[in-house]
Design a protein around this motif. Structure first.
Motif, mmCIF file in Angstrom:
data_model
loop_
_atom_site.group_PDB
_atom_site.id
_atom_site.type_symbol
_atom_site.label_atom_id
_atom_site.label_comp_id
_atom_site.label_asym_id
_atom_site.label_seq_id
_atom_site.Cartn_x
_atom_site.Cartn_y
_atom_site.Cartn_z
ATOM 1 N N PRO A 70 -2.046 6.124 1.421
ATOM 2 C CA PRO A 70 -1.714 5.151 2.464
ATOM 3 C C PRO A 70 -0.193 5.067 2.687
ATOM 4 C CG PRO A 70 -2.359 4.027 0.445
ATOM 5 C CD PRO A 70 -2.577 5.496 0.211
ATOM 6 N N PRO A 71 0.220 4.400 3.760
ATOM 7 C CA PRO A 71 1.661 4.276 4.039
ATOM 8 C C PRO A 71 2.417 3.728 2.826
ATOM 9 C CG PRO A 71 0.396 3.484 5.898
ATOM 10 C CD PRO A 71 -0.584 3.744 4.792
ATOM 11 N N HIS A 72 3.507 4.415 2.500
ATOM 12 C CA HIS A 72 4.325 4.037 1.356
ATOM 13 C C HIS A 72 5.758 4.519 1.576
ATOM 14 C CE1 HIS A 72 2.992 8.142 0.521
ATOM 15 N NE2 HIS A 72 4.024 8.270 -0.304
ATOM 16 N N VAL A 73 6.647 4.043 0.723
ATOM 17 C CA VAL A 73 8.065 4.383 0.802
ATOM 18 C C VAL A 73 8.551 4.803 -0.576
ATOM 19 C CG1 VAL A 73 10.388 3.491 1.272
ATOM 20 C CG2 VAL A 73 8.472 2.723 2.666
ATOM 21 N N HIS A 74 9.272 5.911 -0.616
ATOM 22 C CA HIS A 74 9.962 6.341 -1.841
ATOM 23 C C HIS A 74 11.414 5.890 -1.725
ATOM 24 C CE1 HIS A 74 7.022 9.606 -3.081
ATOM 25 N NE2 HIS A 74 6.620 9.323 -1.851
#
Length: 181
Positions: free
Chosen positions: A85-89
């Motif tokens: 699912p949408p995520h941020v590193h």
């Protein structure tokens, strides 16, 4: 002064002017030291450390321990419908290269379908997600730089089989600078 003389003299002057600073430059020293620390590594197609990361079957080829933590690379084999699912590193950039199948990739709000040979960059601090579409498994070669994310994948791969506990997954990912939206 003719062109040939000018190039010879200016090239020599330029070289002499910058040679001392280059020789003592930390970046050059770091490159030389890095070369001394890194060892060549050949990984055949069927070789690597296999992890089942919540349904994403990953074969890790290159890890931070191989690259002085510069890059990690793995290849996955994923069934249709599986995705992240949408995520941020916040720590690493990722490059996705599709080897086979179809991957629906969203980066920074733009969704596209990637097929074999297509490549995408998902820089850190940019929202992204992916999902396998179509009728066949898809395979991607993913690179993350700097390395470190492979340690997180080992933790996720050690979770009990069955439907994932999303709170536990989010907690593990959060320790590695990754948050889900």
């Amino acid at each position: 002064m003719n062109r040939s003389s000018f190039l010879k003299k200016s090239g020599l002057a330029f070289g002499l002017a910058f040679t001392p600073s280059i020789a003592t430059s930390n970046s050059i020293s770091n490159l030389i030291n890095l070369k001394d620390k890194l060892k060549p590594k050949i990984v055949k197609n069927d070789q690597g450390d296999i992890l089942n990361v919540i349904g994403d079957i990953q074969m890790h080829k290159i890890s931070g321990s191989d690259t002085n933590n510069q890059i990690a690379e793995w290849v996955n084999d994923v069934a249709p419908g599986v995705g992240i699912p949408p995520h941020v590193h916040t720590l690493e950039d990722e490059i996705f290269r599709v080897i086979k199948g179809k991957v629906e990739l969203m980066v920074d709000g733009e969704t596209t379908i990637l097929e074999a040979g297509d490549i995408a960059l998902a820089p850190k601090n940019i929202v992204h997600s992916w999902r396998i579409i179509g009728e066949e498994n898809a395979s991607m070669c993913t690179s993350a730089f700097p390395a470190g994310i492979e340690v997180m994948f080992k933790e996720l791969g050690a979770l009990p089989p069955g439907p994932p506990n999303f709170e536990k997954v989010a907690e593990i990912c959060g320790r590695y600078g990754i948050s889900f939206l």
